[in-house]
Design a protein around this motif. Structure first.
Motif, PDB file in Angstrom:
ATOM      1  N   TYR A 210       0.834  -1.194   0.000  1.00  0.00           N
ATOM      2  CA  TYR A 210       0.000   0.000   0.000  1.00  0.00           C
ATOM      3  C   TYR A 210       0.872   1.248   0.000  1.00  0.00           C
ATOM      4  N   GLN A 211       0.388   2.279  -0.656  1.00  0.00           N
ATOM      5  CA  GLN A 211       1.007   3.600  -0.610  1.00  0.00           C
ATOM      6  C   GLN A 211       0.208   4.459   0.359  1.00  0.00           C
ATOM      7  N   GLN A 216      -4.415   8.441   3.401  1.00  0.00           N
ATOM      8  CA  GLN A 216      -5.138   7.279   2.908  1.00  0.00           C
ATOM      9  C   GLN A 216      -4.194   6.205   2.380  1.00  0.00           C
ATOM     10  N   THR A 218      -3.587   3.386  -0.481  1.00  0.00           N
ATOM     11  CA  THR A 218      -3.980   2.953  -1.802  1.00  0.00           C
ATOM     12  C   THR A 218      -3.147   1.749  -2.176  1.00  0.00           C
TER      13      THR A 218
END
Length: 224
Positions: A210-211, A216, A218
């Motif tokens: 995930y980034q 958040q 993503t």
């Protein structure tokens, strides 16, 4: 699930202002699942690990680790959780210089009341550090220190392992070897892994990556 994060929000002081670091963030990590976490400096990766470890208070939202809701847990419950359910691998290793490699490996397990001499020996064998057991941290290379840190974290048989840039101090060859061993070991012990890294090569070894940006997560479908 080993780890469930639901609608997590977190603000930090940025000068005279408050900055929202995490915004309605949610994540689920299953047993034996390896999760990579990437993001720019200051994006909140280390803060997220600290929240998961119960080292910072949850401002809004919920984190459930091994069935315990951290937002409602007492300091004693959090301490017990860190001892018995959570393993942490630090970038700077944090080994005890006064203890031998053998005693460093056993340290977390003894703290958790789960010392298993045969498991400690097997971890040392799998990590190829069995010849170092009587040595002390000051005599070891960076790659050897990291392998000892991994063995120590896994000796307590945690449900979840957190790793903050565990290969940041290693060259590419050592990094590749350490990550391959780490993934193999957590899979064999059915331990979940959340690993922060800036390395695309390391992230590519994870089940999912995930980034973290703008509060958040993503998912990165393919790390190149």
């Amino acid at each position: 699930m080993s780890l469930i994060i639901e609608s997590l929000n977190h603000q930090i002081s940025d000068g005279h202002n408050q900055r929202k670091l995490l915004s309605d963030l949610s994540l689920a990590v299953g047993q034996g699942e390896c999760i990579g976490l990437m993001g720019d400096s200051g994006s909140g990766k280390t803060t997220l690990l600290n929240l998961i470890a119960g080292l910072e208070p949850i401002q809004q939202g919920q984190i459930t680790l091994a069935g315990v809701e951290l937002a409602h847990a007492s300091e004693q419950q959090l301490s017990e959780l860190r001892k018995k359910q959570l393993g942490i691998i630090f970038q700077q290793y944090n080994l005890l210089s006064s203890l031998s490699v053998q005693d460093n490996i056993a340290f977390s397990a003894r703290l958790a009341g789960r010392y298993d001499a045969s498991l400690c020996r097997e971890l040392a064998r799998q990590l190829d550090i069995q010849s170092l057991l009587t040595q002390y941290p000051l005599t070891l290379s960076g790659g050897e220190l990291q392998r000892v840190a991994i063995a120590r974290a896994l000796s307590a048989q945690p449900k979840l392992l957190l790793a903050d840039e565990p290969t940041g101090n290693l060259d590419d060859n050592n990094s590749a070897g350490v990550v391959a061993l780490l993934v193999k070991l957590v899979k064999s012990h059915d331990t979940a892994l959340v690993l922060v890294t800036h390395s695309h090569h390391v992230a590519g070894k994870m089940d999912k990556t995930y980034q973290l940006a703008d509060g958040q997560l993503t998912i990165i479908s393919k790390v190149v």
